[in-house]
Design an enzyme around this catalytic site. Structure first.
Site, PDB file in Angstrom:
ATOM      1  N   TYR A   1       3.580   3.967  -3.281  1.00  0.00           N
ATOM      2  CA  TYR A   1       2.968   2.650  -3.402  1.00  0.00           C
ATOM      3  C   TYR A   1       3.317   2.011  -4.745  1.00  0.00           C
ATOM      4  O   TYR A   1       3.341   2.667  -5.783  1.00  0.00           O
ATOM      5  CB  TYR A   1       1.441   2.736  -3.262  1.00  0.00           C
ATOM      6  CG  TYR A   1       0.856   1.409  -2.811  1.00  0.00           C
ATOM      7  CD1 TYR A   1       0.478   1.206  -1.489  1.00  0.00           C
ATOM      8  CD2 TYR A   1       0.740   0.339  -3.689  1.00  0.00           C
ATOM      9  CE1 TYR A   1      -0.021  -0.020  -1.060  1.00  0.00           C
ATOM     10  CE2 TYR A   1       0.251  -0.888  -3.272  1.00  0.00           C
ATOM     11  CZ  TYR A   1      -0.137  -1.056  -1.957  1.00  0.00           C
ATOM     12  OH  TYR A   1      -0.611  -2.278  -1.540  1.00  0.00           O
TER      13      TYR A   1
ATOM     14  N   LYS B 262      13.632  -2.673   3.880  1.00  0.00           N
ATOM     15  CA  LYS B 262      12.176  -2.628   3.662  1.00  0.00           C
ATOM     16  C   LYS B 262      11.404  -2.990   4.927  1.00  0.00           C
ATOM     17  O   LYS B 262      11.702  -3.975   5.594  1.00  0.00           O
ATOM     18  CB  LYS B 262      11.821  -3.617   2.547  1.00  0.00           C
ATOM     19  CG  LYS B 262      10.362  -4.019   2.448  1.00  0.00           C
ATOM     20  CD  LYS B 262       9.589  -3.087   1.558  1.00  0.00           C
ATOM     21  CE  LYS B 262       8.089  -3.216   1.818  1.00  0.00           C
ATOM     22  NZ  LYS B 262       7.366  -2.076   1.272  1.00  0.00           N
TER      23      LYS B 262
ATOM     24  N   GLU C 266      -5.285  -1.737  -5.363  1.00  0.00           N
ATOM     25  CA  GLU C 266      -4.321  -1.125  -4.436  1.00  0.00           C
ATOM     26  C   GLU C 266      -4.067   0.346  -4.747  1.00  0.00           C
ATOM     27  O   GLU C 266      -3.670   1.112  -3.879  1.00  0.00           O
ATOM     28  CB  GLU C 266      -2.971  -1.864  -4.506  1.00  0.00           C
ATOM     29  CG  GLU C 266      -3.031  -3.251  -3.931  1.00  0.00           C
ATOM     30  CD  GLU C 266      -1.823  -4.069  -4.363  1.00  0.00           C
ATOM     31  OE1 GLU C 266      -0.865  -4.158  -3.593  1.00  0.00           O
ATOM     32  OE2 GLU C 266      -1.848  -4.639  -5.481  1.00  0.00           O
TER      33      GLU C 266
HETATM   34  P1  IOT Z   1       4.680  -0.085   1.748  1.00  0.00           P
HETATM   35  O1  IOT Z   1       5.590  -0.248   0.591  1.00  0.00           O
HETATM   36  O2  IOT Z   1       5.247  -0.206   3.102  1.00  0.00           O
HETATM   37  O3  IOT Z   1       3.872   1.266   1.673  1.00  0.00           O
HETATM   38  C1  IOT Z   1       3.332   1.730   0.482  1.00  0.00           C
HETATM   39  C2  IOT Z   1       3.343   3.253   0.501  1.00  0.00           C
HETATM   40  O4  IOT Z   1       2.483   3.725   1.533  1.00  0.00           O
HETATM   41  C3  IOT Z   1       4.688   3.877   0.810  1.00  0.00           C
HETATM   42  O5  IOT Z   1       5.513   3.995  -0.337  1.00  0.00           O
HETATM   43  C4  IOT Z   1       4.302   5.211   1.378  1.00  0.00           C
HETATM   44  O6  IOT Z   1       3.989   6.149   0.370  1.00  0.00           O
HETATM   45  C5  IOT Z   1       3.033   4.888   2.135  1.00  0.00           C
HETATM   46  N1  IOT Z   1       3.308   4.597   3.566  1.00  0.00           N
HETATM   47  C6  IOT Z   1       3.741   3.430   4.081  1.00  0.00           C
HETATM   48  N2  IOT Z   1       3.875   3.506   5.418  1.00  0.00           N
HETATM   49  C7  IOT Z   1       3.497   4.761   5.758  1.00  0.00           C
HETATM   50  C8  IOT Z   1       3.411   5.464   6.989  1.00  0.00           C
HETATM   51  N3  IOT Z   1       3.702   4.883   8.139  1.00  0.00           N
HETATM   52  N4  IOT Z   1       3.001   6.745   6.968  1.00  0.00           N
HETATM   53  C9  IOT Z   1       2.697   7.355   5.777  1.00  0.00           C
HETATM   54  N5  IOT Z   1       2.757   6.733   4.598  1.00  0.00           N
HETATM   55  C10 IOT Z   1       3.157   5.461   4.580  1.00  0.00           C
HETATM   56  C11 IOT Z   1       2.701  -3.009   0.453  1.00  0.00           C
HETATM   57  C12 IOT Z   1       3.636  -2.447   1.420  1.00  0.00           C
HETATM   58  O7  IOT Z   1       4.514  -3.068   1.961  1.00  0.00           O
HETATM   59  O8  IOT Z   1       3.483  -1.105   1.590  1.00  0.00           O
HETATM   60  N6  IOT Z   1       2.780  -2.345  -0.779  1.00  0.00           N
HETATM   61  C13 IOT Z   1       3.596  -2.925  -1.851  1.00  0.00           C
HETATM   62  C14 IOT Z   1       2.847  -3.838  -2.786  1.00  0.00           C
HETATM   63  C15 IOT Z   1       2.104  -4.957  -2.144  1.00  0.00           C
HETATM   64  C16 IOT Z   1       2.063  -6.197  -2.961  1.00  0.00           C
HETATM   65  N7  IOT Z   1       0.992  -6.141  -3.922  1.00  0.00           N
HETATM   66  C17 IOT Z   1       0.884  -6.971  -4.966  1.00  0.00           C
HETATM   67  N8  IOT Z   1       1.728  -7.968  -5.147  1.00  0.00           N
HETATM   68  N9  IOT Z   1      -0.105  -6.768  -5.810  1.00  0.00           N
HETATM   69  C18 IOT Z   1       4.157  -1.805  -2.719  1.00  0.00           C
HETATM   70  O9  IOT Z   1       4.613  -2.119  -3.821  1.00  0.00           O
HETATM   71  O10 IOT Z   1       4.161  -0.650  -2.297  1.00  0.00           O
HETATM   72 MG    MG Z   2       6.694   0.268  -0.761  1.00  0.00          MG
END
Ligand code: IOT
Ligand code: MG
Length: 450
Positions: A290, A386, A325
């Protein structure tokens, strides 16, 4: 909320409480000198640091924590550089109350007056949040309060040759993972995207990857992408599939854990909370990918020009405050501890500072990270585009279809999502109701009826 070591310690008339953990402590021990000899826990190290450096010494601490130091008639409340462990304050007429969850401070009729270095928590008129990278000094006797910054997001950008930038990213991220596992076995929440796959590969590299886990729903999953990584590393991997509507019905849990009302961010956090709750066993040490998208501009697939890419990165780096977050409570509600290598202070500094041409290059987003991980991950993972967790899991689209099914017009969906989040927040935070006692569907019906 701690990593398990004794959180409080007192010495030389100073009491400290550390909720969380410190990283990269070898350098800090060297700086403190002989007073750090025999020091074992993070709280002891914080005390030794305080005794040598006082309040400005809080700028030396590198970790994932909220902390309180009491000396004489003074109370100092501080967060880590990015406020990854939220810290809330209610300063009443006869007491200062501090907690890592706002819901612990609701009730009572005093507090809420402005305090430097704090912001009002959403929907809670008497509870204030200590800002990220801030130490607030308070003297209850006189009502005096002052704040210093311990960290700020860098605003400048550095220009580096490709190979140097790649080597630095590899080194700093590797060190962040090492410091976070520190001899323990970790679970990685793995989507199979470049961010979480990097963390899995580096954790595996230091022999710390116990297992990776992936969440999917009947509306979507990223299972094949995650499996490619686990197979490549030869590590244990588990998949958890849940009904997408059941996932959305767990929104009270996500709101209770994150204590926010932003529906977009809740869509990112909900699948993670659901996954943490589904994991068997207790007290896991979990690493995530994250936060990588924030300094690297990964969420802004549309920002093609480098000027707009750098601008959205600057905006995201100045607006993460209070979104929670990275809060440990997200997994804490299921009895697990999380940590996020991409928001390690040195990783975050470097990724933010890199000029945007290293982040979008040769037609690729997050280019420098992808190149840094090329030797550790399969080619398909290095190049994988992504996909947000809210997209891959169907959290966004299924929440939308449940609203449409409840009679909400398409144009009103964003506003109704926000109203539902506010109504849930009012119950699970404002009234501190247990999330299992709050029905998503009932709250939705009430929101739609009004
Ligand atoms: P994303 O980057 O898709 O997911 C964040 C983390 O969640 C991943 O790196 C992974 O560790 C876990 N994860 C995601 N999908 C799964 C899955 N299906 N199963 C298990 N673990 C998973 C949003 C986002 O797209 O999440 N996060 C952004 C930040 C958001 C914007 N925030 C902001 N501007 N303040 C990020 O940077 O990660
Ligand atoms: Mg991510």
């Amino acid at each position: 909320m701690t990593d398990g070591s004794a959180p409080t310690i007192a010495g030389d008339g100073v009491g400290v409480l550390l909720a969380g953990e410190l990283y990269h402590t070898a350098a800090l021990r060297t700086a403190i000198g002989s007073a750090a000899d025999g020091v074992r826990t993070g709280a002891e190290l914080l005390l030794a640091c305080w005794l040598r450096y006082g309040t400005p010494g809080l700028r030396l601490l590198d970790g994932r924590f909220a902390a309180v130091v009491v000396e004489g008639g003074t109370v100092v409340a501080t967060t880590d550089h990015a406020g990854t462990v939220p810290l809330y304050l209610r300063w009443g007429t006869d007491a200062i109350e501090l907690a890592t969850e706002a819901k612990a401070l609701v009730g009572g009729c005093h507090g809420g007056l402005p305090v430097p270095g704090t912001q009002l928590a959403p929907g809670l008129p008497r509870v204030r949040r200590i800002q990220a990278g801030t130490a607030v000094t308070m003297v209850p006797e006189t009502g005096f309060a002052t704040a210093i910054r311990t960290w700020r997001p860098p605003m400048h950008r550095i220009v580096l040759p490709e190979d140097v930038a790649i080597a630095r990213v590899t080194a700093v991220l590797d060190e962040a993972v090492r410091s976070r596992v520190d001899g323990r076995r970790a679970t990685v929440v793995l989507s199979g995207g470049i961010d979480s796959s990097s963390v899995a590969a580096l954790a595996h590299g230091v022999g710390a990857l116990a297992e990776s886990v992936s969440l999917g729903t009947d509306a979507g999953d990223e299972f094949p992408a995650a499996r490619i990584v686990a197979t490549h590393l030869g590590t244990r991997h588990a998949e958890f599939r849940i009904g997408a509507e059941d996932l959305v019905r767990q929104l009270p849990w996500a709101v209770a854990a994150a204590e926010i009302v932003d529906p977009d961010v809740l869509e990112y956090l909900l699948p993670l909370v659901v996954l943490y709750r589904a994991l068997p066993g207790d007290g896991r040490h979990i690493l995530t990918g994250y936060g990588a998208d924030i300094p690297l501009g990964g969420m802004h697939r549309g920002a093609r020009r480098l000027d707009s890419l750098d601008e959205v990165i600057a905006v995201d780096m100045s607006t993460f405050e209070g979104l929670n977050e990275l809060s440990p409570v997200l997994a804490g509600v299921a009895g697990h501890w999380t940590t996020h290598p991409f928001w390690d202070r040195a990783v975050l500094d470097l990724l933010t500072m890199l000029e945007p041409g290293l982040k979008r290059r040769h037609g690729r987003d997050k280019w420098v990270l992808r190149e840094a991980m090329r030797g550790l991950l399969p080619e398909t993972t290095v190049h994988r585009p992504k996909l947000g967790i809210h997209e891959g899991s169907g959290a966004s689209s299924v929440w939308t279809s449940m609203l449409l099914g409840a009679g909400v017009a398409a144009v009103d969906v964003p506003a109704v999502k926000r109203s539902v989040a506010i109504a849930l927040h009012e119950r699970v935070v404002g009234r501190a109701e247990a999330p299992e006692d709050v029905s998503f569907e009932e709250v939705l019906r009430e929101v739609v009826a009004n």
